[in-house]
Structure formats: structure tokens, C-alpha cells
Write a protein that holds these residues in place. Sequence first.
Motif, PDB file in Angstrom:
ATOM      1  N   THR A   2       0.817  -1.193   0.000  1.00 39.26           N
ATOM      2  CA  THR A   2       0.000   0.000   0.000  1.00 39.26           C
ATOM      3  C   THR A   2       0.865   1.263   0.000  1.00 39.26           C
ATOM      4  OG1 THR A   2      -1.311  -1.245   1.605  1.00 39.26           O
ATOM      5  CG2 THR A   2      -2.117   0.893   0.966  1.00 39.26           C
ATOM      6  N   PHE A   3       0.475   2.225  -0.885  1.00 37.36           N
ATOM      7  CA  PHE A   3       1.241   3.473  -0.952  1.00 37.36           C
ATOM      8  C   PHE A   3       1.031   4.318   0.301  1.00 37.36           C
ATOM      9  CE2 PHE A   3       1.564   7.980  -2.025  1.00 37.36           C
ATOM     10  CZ  PHE A   3       2.862   8.025  -2.513  1.00 37.36           C
ATOM     11  N   TRP A   4      -0.246   4.454   0.714  1.00 33.32           N
ATOM     12  CA  TRP A   4      -0.543   5.309   1.879  1.00 33.32           C
ATOM     13  C   TRP A   4      -0.322   4.519   3.167  1.00 33.32           C
ATOM     14  CZ3 TRP A   4      -0.426  10.195   1.557  1.00 33.32           C
ATOM     15  CH2 TRP A   4      -0.823  10.844   0.381  1.00 33.32           C
ATOM     16  N   THR A   5       0.939   4.358   3.480  1.00 34.84           N
ATOM     17  CA  THR A   5       1.288   3.706   4.737  1.00 34.84           C
ATOM     18  C   THR A   5       0.995   4.650   5.910  1.00 34.84           C
ATOM     19  OG1 THR A   5       3.547   4.537   4.653  1.00 34.84           O
ATOM     20  CG2 THR A   5       3.107   2.402   3.596  1.00 34.84           C
ATOM     21  N   TYR A   6       1.042   4.089   7.102  1.00 29.95           N
ATOM     22  CA  TYR A   6       0.775   4.897   8.297  1.00 29.95           C
ATOM     23  C   TYR A   6       1.776   6.048   8.407  1.00 29.95           C
ATOM     24  CZ  TYR A   6       0.400   6.242  13.186  1.00 29.95           C
ATOM     25  OH  TYR A   6       0.261   6.960  14.338  1.00 29.95           O
ATOM     26  N   ARG A   7       3.028   5.776   8.094  1.00 30.33           N
ATOM     27  CA  ARG A   7       4.064   6.807   8.217  1.00 30.33           C
ATOM     28  C   ARG A   7       3.819   7.948   7.227  1.00 30.33           C
ATOM     29  NH1 ARG A   7      10.632   5.791   8.071  1.00 30.33           N
ATOM     30  NH2 ARG A   7      11.233   7.991   8.388  1.00 30.33           N
ATOM     31  N   ARG A   8       3.439   7.601   5.997  1.00 28.81           N
ATOM     32  CA  ARG A   8       3.204   8.643   4.991  1.00 28.81           C
ATOM     33  C   ARG A   8       1.966   9.466   5.331  1.00 28.81           C
ATOM     34  NH1 ARG A   8       4.672   5.286  -0.563  1.00 28.81           N
ATOM     35  NH2 ARG A   8       6.950   5.553  -0.384  1.00 28.81           N
ATOM     36  N   ARG A   9       0.928   8.802   5.843  1.00 27.10           N
ATOM     37  CA  ARG A   9      -0.261   9.547   6.260  1.00 27.10           C
ATOM     38  C   ARG A   9       0.074  10.490   7.415  1.00 27.10           C
ATOM     39  NH1 ARG A   9      -2.925   4.488   5.866  1.00 27.10           N
ATOM     40  NH2 ARG A   9      -2.990   4.387   8.159  1.00 27.10           N
ATOM     41  N   ASP A  10       0.889   9.983   8.321  1.00 22.15           N
ATOM     42  CA  ASP A  10       1.297  10.820   9.461  1.00 22.15           C
ATOM     43  C   ASP A  10       2.109  12.025   8.993  1.00 22.15           C
ATOM     44  OD1 ASP A  10       1.351  11.171  12.358  1.00 22.15           O
ATOM     45  OD2 ASP A  10       3.497  10.775  12.220  1.00 22.15           O
ATOM     46  N   ASN A  11       3.024  11.829   8.050  1.00 21.29           N
ATOM     47  CA  ASN A  11       3.819  12.934   7.502  1.00 21.29           C
ATOM     48  C   ASN A  11       2.929  13.945   6.779  1.00 21.29           C
ATOM     49  OD1 ASN A  11       6.181  11.851   8.467  1.00 21.29           O
ATOM     50  ND2 ASN A  11       6.703  10.821   6.540  1.00 21.29           N
ATOM     51  N   LEU A  12       1.936  13.439   6.031  1.00 18.88           N
ATOM     52  CA  LEU A  12       1.034  14.324   5.300  1.00 18.88           C
ATOM     53  C   LEU A  12       0.256  15.218   6.251  1.00 18.88           C
ATOM     54  CD1 LEU A  12      -0.307  15.264   2.686  1.00 18.88           C
ATOM     55  CD2 LEU A  12      -1.950  13.377   2.934  1.00 18.88           C
ATOM     56  N   VAL A  13      -0.217  14.639   7.354  1.00 24.14           N
ATOM     57  CA  VAL A  13      -0.938  15.442   8.353  1.00 24.14           C
ATOM     58  C   VAL A  13      -0.037  16.546   8.906  1.00 24.14           C
ATOM     59  CG1 VAL A  13      -2.005  15.386  10.639  1.00 24.14           C
ATOM     60  CG2 VAL A  13      -2.527  13.596   8.983  1.00 24.14           C
ATOM     61  N   GLY A  14       1.219  16.195   9.174  1.00 23.14           N
ATOM     62  CA  GLY A  14       2.162  17.204   9.667  1.00 23.14           C
ATOM     63  C   GLY A  14       2.377  18.322   8.661  1.00 23.14           C
ATOM     64  N   TYR A  15       2.543  17.953   7.378  1.00 22.99           N
ATOM     65  CA  TYR A  15       2.730  18.962   6.336  1.00 22.99           C
ATOM     66  C   TYR A  15       1.500  19.860   6.199  1.00 22.99           C
ATOM     67  CZ  TYR A  15       6.853  16.339   4.840  1.00 22.99           C
ATOM     68  OH  TYR A  15       8.064  15.718   4.797  1.00 22.99           O
ATOM     69  N   LEU A  16       0.322  19.283   6.334  1.00 19.48           N
ATOM     70  CA  LEU A  16      -0.899  20.087   6.226  1.00 19.48           C
ATOM     71  C   LEU A  16      -1.015  21.084   7.375  1.00 19.48           C
ATOM     72  CD1 LEU A  16      -3.490  17.382   5.071  1.00 19.48           C
ATOM     73  CD2 LEU A  16      -2.477  19.231   3.702  1.00 19.48           C
ATOM     74  N   PHE A  17      -0.564  20.677   8.554  1.00 20.49           N
ATOM     75  CA  PHE A  17      -0.619  21.577   9.700  1.00 20.49           C
ATOM     76  C   PHE A  17       0.331  22.765   9.542  1.00 20.49           C
ATOM     77  CE2 PHE A  17      -2.681  18.204  12.339  1.00 20.49           C
ATOM     78  CZ  PHE A  17      -3.715  18.991  12.830  1.00 20.49           C
ATOM     79  N   VAL A  18       1.518  22.531   8.985  1.00 21.03           N
ATOM     80  CA  VAL A  18       2.493  23.620   8.850  1.00 21.03           C
ATOM     81  C   VAL A  18       2.308  24.394   7.557  1.00 21.03           C
ATOM     82  CG1 VAL A  18       4.180  22.405  10.254  1.00 21.03           C
ATOM     83  CG2 VAL A  18       4.270  22.166   7.764  1.00 21.03           C
ATOM     84  N   ALA A  19       1.476  23.888   6.635  1.00 16.34           N
ATOM     85  CA  ALA A  19       1.303  24.549   5.336  1.00 16.34           C
ATOM     86  C   ALA A  19       0.822  25.996   5.451  1.00 16.34           C
ATOM     87  CB  ALA A  19       0.347  23.733   4.461  1.00 16.34           C
ATOM     88  N   PRO A  20      -0.185  26.324   6.297  1.00 20.69           N
ATOM     89  CA  PRO A  20      -0.605  27.734   6.379  1.00 20.69           C
ATOM     90  C   PRO A  20       0.523  28.673   6.790  1.00 20.69           C
ATOM     91  CG  PRO A  20      -2.254  26.304   7.377  1.00 20.69           C
ATOM     92  CD  PRO A  20      -1.070  25.446   7.090  1.00 20.69           C
ATOM     93  N   ALA A  21       1.330  28.244   7.773  1.00 15.47           N
ATOM     94  CA  ALA A  21       2.443  29.087   8.208  1.00 15.47           C
ATOM     95  C   ALA A  21       3.492  29.229   7.107  1.00 15.47           C
ATOM     96  CB  ALA A  21       3.076  28.515   9.474  1.00 15.47           C
ATOM     97  N   LEU A  22       3.784  28.128   6.406  1.00 14.36           N
ATOM     98  CA  LEU A  22       4.769  28.178   5.325  1.00 14.36           C
ATOM     99  C   LEU A  22       4.285  29.051   4.175  1.00 14.36           C
ATOM    100  CD1 LEU A  22       5.984  24.454   5.195  1.00 14.36           C
ATOM    101  CD2 LEU A  22       7.214  26.446   6.079  1.00 14.36           C
ATOM    102  N   LEU A  23       3.007  28.901   3.812  1.00 14.87           N
ATOM    103  CA  LEU A  23       2.455  29.719   2.730  1.00 14.87           C
ATOM    104  C   LEU A  23       2.430  31.192   3.124  1.00 14.87           C
ATOM    105  CD1 LEU A  23      -0.488  27.438   1.529  1.00 14.87           C
ATOM    106  CD2 LEU A  23       1.695  27.862   0.364  1.00 14.87           C
ATOM    107  N   GLY A  24       2.087  31.464   4.392  1.00 13.30           N
ATOM    108  CA  GLY A  24       2.093  32.853   4.859  1.00 13.30           C
ATOM    109  C   GLY A  24       3.485  33.453   4.815  1.00 13.30           C
ATOM    110  N   SER A  25       4.485  32.682   5.259  1.00 13.19           N
ATOM    111  CA  SER A  25       5.872  33.165   5.216  1.00 13.19           C
ATOM    112  C   SER A  25       6.328  33.395   3.783  1.00 13.19           C
ATOM    113  CB  SER A  25       6.799  32.160   5.902  1.00 13.19           C
ATOM    114  OG  SER A  25       6.460  32.009   7.251  1.00 13.19           O
TER     115      SER A  25
END
Length: 295
Positions: A2-25
Motif C-alpha cells: 500500500t502506498f498510503w502507509t501509516y508513516r506517509r499519512r502521518d507525515n502528510l498530516v504534519g505537512y498540512l498543519f504547517v502549510a498555512p504558516a509556510l504559505l504565509g511566510s
Amino acid sequence: MTFWTYRRRDNLVGYLFVAPALLGSLAFVLIPLGMVGWYSLNEWNVLGGTFEFIGGENYKQLLADEKLRDSLVATAWFAAGLVVLNLSLALLLAVLLNLKLRGTTLFRTLFFSPVLVSLVAWTLVWQLMLQPEGSVNGLLGVFGVDGPNWLRGETTAMVSVIVVQVIKNVGLNMVLFLAALQGVPAPLYEAAKIDGAGAWRRFRSITIPLISPTILLTSIITIVGSLQVFAQIAVLTQGGPGTSTTVLIYYLYQQAFQFHHFGYGATISVLLFVIVAALTLLQWQMRRKWVLHES
């Protein structure tokens, strides 16, 4: 597999959380910085509708600009006076308020309330108070002192701007220092008293080292703020008399928005960015020598 392993899903959630701050910067810091750097390499005449690439000519003009040198001197005087007076007064007030005497809550409110007042309103009130017939000279007259024209003397104008800014913002640093002082363990003072240490020795050997991280924070905030002061200069002195209070950011404003030299104004803003970054980095590197637990 499976492509969407637990680790990749966990990383994606982290990226989504920091995305607003990164886009704002990216949108409000990195891209504007890049655009300012690009504008500094061009001569942009808004009124004439021209935009011409001139390479490093603006930087050559920067090195030969005598008015810029006067502005840097005024900026240095303003920053030095503001930082020393603000930090010293804020620490003194915090120490006094930390004594837990009667009425300290009222005084905390009085000292902090200017921080909450609109900057322009605060400055306009002080402009009226510092006039030759204003309340400051009126108060001095009660004691038989003939007050000067505060905003029209080269020395008194700079002193006036510094004092107005210090009174406006000293409450913020005072609260930060007070919070740090209340975190100093009382048993350390008691042990020092038993060993015969006086008040000054306890302050120098216990208080200062333990609140040194807060001193670092307040010094960085105050120095950066002193290099970005604009409204007080614009309202109180308009950079005068002469160029005695024309600090760097006000000189930038003059070049870009009064004389419409937007390319040269962008070049001055690059210089301001370099100065702020260099001073902040210098303080951060020097923290190892005097900030507790940073060696």
C-alpha cells in the motif's frame, strides 16, 4: 504494498498543519524580500511610468550618500538611547513591583496601559504637550524653569522622541522582566543572605544570571523596534530640525514616497534588513558568553 502507509499519512498530516504558516511566510516574507531586492536593481519612476534596470547603481549611490550617513548616525543615537533607557527603566520598575508592596497592582496597570494606547494618538498628545506653550513647559514653569522648544532643538528633539517612545513601550519589557523575576527561586536569596551577601551582590550574582534569557529576548525586541520607529518621527519632528532625527526608516520613506525614488528606497530597505539581521545574529552569538545555560 500500500502506498498510503501509516508513516506517509502521518507525515502528510504534519505537512498540512504547517502549510498555512509556510504559505504565509512565502507570500508575506520571502516573496516581498525577493521583490525588494529586485527593485533595488532598477530605477522605478511611478509618475513617469518607467521601470529601468540599472544594476548596482543604487548601491553605488548608497555608498556616496552623505545624507544617508547622517541618517545612520541619527539611527545609532536613537537606538542607543532607547535601548539603554528602556531596558534599565523596565528592569528597575520590575524589581520595585516584585517587592509585593501595597498598590503594586495599580502601578502595574499604570505603567502597562500606554502599551495599549494607539501609537498615533499617543504621539499626537505628546506633540501638543511638547509645544513651547504645552503642559511640559507649563509644569517646568511652576518650578521657575524656562523650558525649551523641545521639538525644534537638535538635541532636545532627539531626546523628546526617545522619551516618548520609552514611556510608550517600557511597560511591555517591565511585564516580561517581572514574570522572569517571579520565577527566581526564593531559597537562593535566603541562602545568599545567610552567607552574608548584600542586596547588590544578590542582584548581580543571582537575579541577573537567572533572568538573562529574558534580558536577551527584551534586548532583541527593543533593538529591532528601535530600528523600525516611524510614526513618532513623522508626527513629532518630520525628521528635523535639519536631519537630526531623520532615522534610517524615515529616510527610506522620504526617498520612496516623497521623492518617488522607489528603486533607491528599496536599496535603503535592503540596507536596513542587513543591519537588523546582523545585530540580531550578533546578539544571538554573544548569548553564550552571558546567558545562563547557553555556554
